[in-house]
Design an enzyme around this catalytic site. Structure first.
Site, PDB file in Angstrom:
ATOM      1  N   GLY A  17      -3.692  23.400 -15.994  1.00  0.00           N
ATOM      2  CA  GLY A  17      -4.424  23.576 -14.748  1.00  0.00           C
ATOM      3  C   GLY A  17      -3.650  24.340 -13.701  1.00  0.00           C
ATOM      4  N   CYS A  18      -2.655  25.113 -14.104  1.00  0.00           N
ATOM      5  CA  CYS A  18      -1.881  25.899 -13.148  1.00  0.00           C
ATOM      6  C   CYS A  18      -1.501  27.237 -13.786  1.00  0.00           C
ATOM      7  CB  CYS A  18      -0.639  25.138 -12.698  1.00  0.00           C
ATOM      8  SG  CYS A  18       0.520  24.804 -14.012  1.00  0.00           S
TER       9      CYS A  18
ATOM     10  N   HIS B 239      -3.238  31.950 -16.383  1.00  0.00           N
ATOM     11  CA  HIS B 239      -3.619  30.631 -15.863  1.00  0.00           C
ATOM     12  C   HIS B 239      -3.849  29.741 -17.074  1.00  0.00           C
ATOM     13  CE1 HIS B 239      -5.337  27.661 -13.126  1.00  0.00           C
ATOM     14  NE2 HIS B 239      -6.179  27.405 -14.112  1.00  0.00           N
ATOM     15  N   CYS B 240      -3.034  28.721 -17.230  1.00  0.00           N
ATOM     16  CA  CYS B 240      -3.123  27.819 -18.372  1.00  0.00           C
ATOM     17  C   CYS B 240      -4.202  26.777 -18.106  1.00  0.00           C
ATOM     18  CB  CYS B 240      -1.773  27.145 -18.625  1.00  0.00           C
ATOM     19  SG  CYS B 240      -1.800  26.040 -20.039  1.00  0.00           S
ATOM     20  N   LYS B 241      -5.193  26.736 -18.968  1.00  0.00           N
ATOM     21  CA  LYS B 241      -6.291  25.781 -18.801  1.00  0.00           C
ATOM     22  C   LYS B 241      -5.855  24.361 -19.127  1.00  0.00           C
ATOM     23  CE  LYS B 241      -9.697  28.567 -17.804  1.00  0.00           C
ATOM     24  NZ  LYS B 241     -10.479  28.434 -16.601  1.00  0.00           N
TER      25      LYS B 241
END
Length: 174
Positions: A124-125, A119-121
């Site tokens: 956001g996805c 999950h890429c911060k």
């Protein structure tokens, strides 16, 4: 395969990092163009124009690929998934769907992601099967700019520029 959700992440941490990225990357490019580049070059010449054009091209590629990462659905909602549980497949009780190996449920996105990487911060996805290529290209473009900023100091590039000038004189005489 395209999501109909907003670009800005819903999670507060993701939103903060997304804002930092959206403001920080253009700020770094503007600073390279307005502070660092004039320090190395006294006048605007072909090298400066090449640096500015390459910075704009790379900036466009970074944001275009990040937009594709966000807008591409990484879940299996749009894919055909069988209703019979196959060997090695799992059943997600939250999504109520069978998923192939390497697919996991993300509790932040609240959906199962095909071949979930992480999950890429910053976006956001989740990064998964359908948007992994856009993520990698965006990261490669983001890492490319610092190397391009110091290329004018390399003697190899200076000899390349002199070769280009000779070719320019031969092809386009004054």
């Amino acid at each position: 395969m395209s999501k109909s959700r907003t670009i800005v992440p819903q999670n507060s941490t993701d939103r903060m990092l997304f804002t930092f990225m959206v403001i920080g990357i253009p700020f770094a490019v503007v600073w390279l163009g307005c502070v660092v580049l004039p320090h190395y070059h006294d006048s605007i010449n072909a090298t400066v124009v090449l640096h500015i054009l390459s910075a704009l091209f790379i900036l466009y590629n970074i944001f275009h690929n990040i937009l594709l990462v966000i807008r591409t659905d990484a879940s299996g909602r749009t894919s055909y998934l069988p209703s019979v549980l196959k060997p090695g497949w799992r059943y997600c009780a939250i999504c109520q769907v069978n998923y192939p190996p390497r697919s996991y449920h993300c509790h932040i996105c609240d959906e199962c992601i095909l071949k979930r990487d992480h999950h890429c911060k910053f976006t956001g996805c989740c990064i998964g099967y359908h948007n992994h290529r856009y993520f990698l290209i965006g990261i490669l473009c983001a890492c490319q700019r610092p190397h391009a900023a110091h290329m004018s100091d390399m003697p190899v590039l200076e000899s390349f520029h002199s070769t280009l000038r000779i070719l320019q004189c031969l092809l386009f005489p004054h």
